[in-house]
Design an enzyme around this catalytic site. Structure first.
Site, PDB file in Angstrom:
ATOM      1  N   ALA A   1     -10.531   0.331   2.331  1.00 14.43           N
ATOM      2  CA  ALA A   1     -10.719   0.931   1.005  1.00 14.43           C
ATOM      3  C   ALA A   1      -9.371   1.155   0.335  1.00 14.43           C
ATOM      4  O   ALA A   1      -8.352   1.326   1.004  1.00 14.43           O
ATOM      5  CB  ALA A   1     -11.473   2.253   1.138  1.00 14.43           C
ATOM      6  N   CYS A   2      -9.379   1.160  -0.971  1.00 19.15           N
ATOM      7  CA  CYS A   2      -8.200   1.466  -1.769  1.00 19.15           C
ATOM      8  C   CYS A   2      -7.678   2.847  -1.355  1.00 19.15           C
ATOM      9  O   CYS A   2      -8.477   3.756  -1.158  1.00 19.15           O
ATOM     10  CB  CYS A   2      -8.593   1.463  -3.245  1.00 19.15           C
ATOM     11  SG  CYS A   2      -7.279   1.914  -4.363  1.00 19.15           S
ATOM     12  N   PRO A   3      -6.379   3.051  -1.189  1.00 18.77           N
ATOM     13  CA  PRO A   3      -5.244   2.160  -1.487  1.00 18.77           C
ATOM     14  C   PRO A   3      -4.699   1.444  -0.257  1.00 18.77           C
ATOM     15  O   PRO A   3      -3.579   0.948  -0.284  1.00 18.77           O
ATOM     16  CB  PRO A   3      -4.218   3.148  -2.026  1.00 18.77           C
ATOM     17  CG  PRO A   3      -4.428   4.373  -1.169  1.00 18.77           C
ATOM     18  CD  PRO A   3      -5.922   4.428  -0.915  1.00 18.77           C
ATOM     19  N   LYS A   4      -5.438   1.414   0.847  1.00 16.23           N
ATOM     20  CA  LYS A   4      -4.901   0.885   2.103  1.00 16.23           C
ATOM     21  C   LYS A   4      -4.414  -0.561   2.029  1.00 16.23           C
ATOM     22  O   LYS A   4      -3.366  -0.871   2.600  1.00 16.23           O
ATOM     23  CB  LYS A   4      -5.905   1.081   3.234  1.00 16.23           C
ATOM     24  CG  LYS A   4      -5.996   2.529   3.645  1.00 16.23           C
ATOM     25  CD  LYS A   4      -6.760   2.725   4.928  1.00 16.23           C
ATOM     26  CE  LYS A   4      -6.759   4.203   5.295  1.00 16.23           C
ATOM     27  NZ  LYS A   4      -7.539   4.488   6.489  1.00 16.23           N
TER      28      LYS A   4
END
Length: 198
Positions: free
Chosen positions: A11-14
């Site tokens: 998932a964002c920001p990974k």
């Protein structure tokens, strides 16, 4: 040197953070980040563009993108004159959620924002919490581990004492110290840059 970052399912920001770490680990070469959605593809591409790196996107299927970023001495020149402004930054949190509309989404966004702070250097100098924001520094908060990581990196964490008293959670404080509105004002007034999160 070539690095591959498999950010599928992240998932964002990974995906951006994983890509940045891989880029930071090499002097020159390429990083290929694999993502499985349009948003991640766009965010990784923006990282490359904003960093001054050449990049290209190869769409393998509707849910698989390969973002190839080329890092070298020549394409790093655009970053040489960027000032290091984050060191003298105070971020103020007035709520335990981020934005308005959905409380559930607001909690997700806040958790993501604070996690991103732990992965972005240089760190801000100070985080101040007031009103509902003090709940983030207290027992039961989902971001305590990330705030403790920031404190270990010498980020000053301050929670409004009046606010802790108002919510009757002064004995639940788990990270940082207690402060007052005068100090909060001084921190905001004397920092080069400020961000207010509400």
């Amino acid at each position: 040197m070539k690095r591959e970052v498999d950010a599928r399912g992240k998932a964002c920001p990974k995906p951006v953070i994983m890509t940045k770490k891989a880029l930071d680990e090499i002097t020159d070469g390429e990083v290929i980040t694999i993502v499985d959605n349009e948003v991640a593809k766009e965010n990784v591409s923006k990282l490359a563009k904003n960093s001054g790196y050449e990049f290209e996107v190869d769409k393998k299927s509707d849910n698989e993108y390969y973002v190839r970023i080329i890092k070298g001495e020549a394409n790093e020149e655009s970053n040489v004159c960027i000032p290091d402004t984050f060191k003298d930054m105070t971020i103020a949190f007035s709520s335990s959620t981020m934005g308005e509309g959905s409380e559930e989404l607001g909690k997700i966004l806040m958790k993501s924002f604070i996690y991103t702070l732990t992965e972005s250097v240089p760190y801000p100098s100070t985080l101040v919490f007031y009103n509902g924001g003090v709940k983030l520094t207290c027992e039961g908060s989902e971001v305590l581990d990330d705030l403790k990581k920031l404190e270990e990196q010498d980020v000053e964490i301050l929670s409004c004492g009046t606010c802790l008293d108002f919510f009757k959670i002064q004995d639940k404080l788990q990270v940082g110290g207690v402060t007052n509105m005068y100090t909060i004002l001084e921190k905001l007034k004397n920092s080069t840059n400020n961000i207010i999160i509400s």
